[in-house]
Scaffold this motif. Structure first.
Motif, short mmCIF file in Angstrom:
data_model
loop_
_atom_site.label_atom_id
_atom_site.label_comp_id
_atom_site.label_asym_id
_atom_site.label_seq_id
_atom_site.Cartn_x
_atom_site.Cartn_y
_atom_site.Cartn_z
N MET A 4 19.57 35.52 44.47
CA MET A 4 20.33 36.08 43.35
C MET A 4 21.72 35.47 43.38
N VAL A 5 22.17 34.90 42.26
CA VAL A 5 23.51 34.33 42.18
C VAL A 5 24.47 35.40 41.68
N LEU A 6 25.52 35.64 42.44
CA LEU A 6 26.55 36.60 42.07
C LEU A 6 27.85 35.82 41.89
N LYS A 7 28.40 35.81 40.68
CA LYS A 7 29.63 35.08 40.37
C LYS A 7 30.72 36.08 40.09
N PHE A 8 31.84 35.92 40.78
CA PHE A 8 32.95 36.84 40.62
C PHE A 8 34.18 36.07 40.15
N GLY A 9 34.85 36.60 39.12
CA GLY A 9 36.04 35.98 38.57
C GLY A 9 37.29 36.33 39.35
N GLY A 10 38.41 35.83 38.87
CA GLY A 10 39.68 35.98 39.57
C GLY A 10 40.10 37.41 39.87
N THR A 11 39.84 38.34 38.96
CA THR A 11 40.24 39.73 39.22
C THR A 11 39.41 40.35 40.35
N SER A 12 38.27 39.77 40.65
CA SER A 12 37.42 40.28 41.73
C SER A 12 37.95 39.91 43.11
N VAL A 13 38.89 38.97 43.17
CA VAL A 13 39.48 38.58 44.44
C VAL A 13 41.00 38.71 44.40
N ALA A 14 41.50 39.50 43.46
CA ALA A 14 42.94 39.60 43.21
C ALA A 14 43.70 40.34 44.30
N ASP A 15 43.06 41.31 44.95
CA ASP A 15 43.76 42.10 45.96
C ASP A 15 42.73 42.69 46.93
N VAL A 38 32.81 32.54 43.96
CA VAL A 38 34.04 33.23 43.58
C VAL A 38 35.05 32.24 43.01
N SER A 39 35.88 32.73 42.13
CA SER A 39 36.97 31.93 41.58
C SER A 39 38.05 31.77 42.64
N ALA A 40 38.96 30.86 42.39
CA ALA A 40 40.11 30.68 43.28
C ALA A 40 40.96 31.95 43.27
N LEU A 41 41.65 32.17 44.36
CA LEU A 41 42.57 33.31 44.44
C LEU A 41 43.66 33.15 43.39
N ARG A 42 44.24 34.26 43.01
CA ARG A 42 45.28 34.27 41.99
C ARG A 42 46.37 33.25 42.31
N GLY A 43 46.68 32.41 41.34
CA GLY A 43 47.74 31.42 41.49
C GLY A 43 47.29 30.09 42.08
N MET A 44 46.11 30.04 42.68
CA MET A 44 45.66 28.81 43.33
C MET A 44 45.37 27.69 42.33
N THR A 45 44.73 28.00 41.22
CA THR A 45 44.42 26.96 40.24
C THR A 45 45.71 26.33 39.74
N ASP A 46 46.70 27.15 39.42
CA ASP A 46 47.99 26.62 38.96
C ASP A 46 48.65 25.78 40.04
N ALA A 47 48.58 26.22 41.29
CA ALA A 47 49.18 25.47 42.39
C ALA A 47 48.48 24.12 42.58
N LEU A 48 47.17 24.10 42.46
CA LEU A 48 46.43 22.84 42.58
C LEU A 48 46.80 21.88 41.45
N LEU A 49 46.86 22.40 40.23
CA LEU A 49 47.23 21.57 39.09
C LEU A 49 48.65 21.02 39.25
N GLN A 50 49.57 21.84 39.72
CA GLN A 50 50.95 21.41 39.96
C GLN A 50 50.98 20.30 41.01
N SER A 51 50.19 20.45 42.07
CA SER A 51 50.14 19.42 43.11
C SER A 51 49.64 18.09 42.56
#
Length: 65
Positions: A4-15, A38-51
């Motif tokens: 079973m594939v379980l996909k969780f978005g950013g709010t699922s790993v937010a805190d 799971v999606s990247a932790l909050r802010g990680m996508t933006d940090a990767l793009l900035q890098s």
């Protein structure tokens, strides 16, 4: 039995609370052989793009401190 594939978005790993709920959902489905995505932790996508942007502009560290 297919996994079973379980996909969780950013709010699922937010805190911590969200992560605890996520782990409970996964634990309840261990018999179904879950594959967890799971999606990247909050802010990680933006940090990767900035890098990437900084590296492409010649910053040798790519914005990594």
């Amino acid at each position: 039995m297919q996994p079973m594939v379980l996909k969780f978005g950013g709010t699922s790993v937010a805190d911590t609370g969200a992560m605890l709920r996520l782990s409970g959902i996964v634990s309840d489905r261990l018999g179904a052989r879950p594959v967890v995505v799971v999606s990247a932790l909050r802010g990680m996508t933006d940090a990767l793009l900035q890098s990437v942007r900084l590296a492409s502009e010649g910053d040798p560290d790519g914005g990594i401190a």
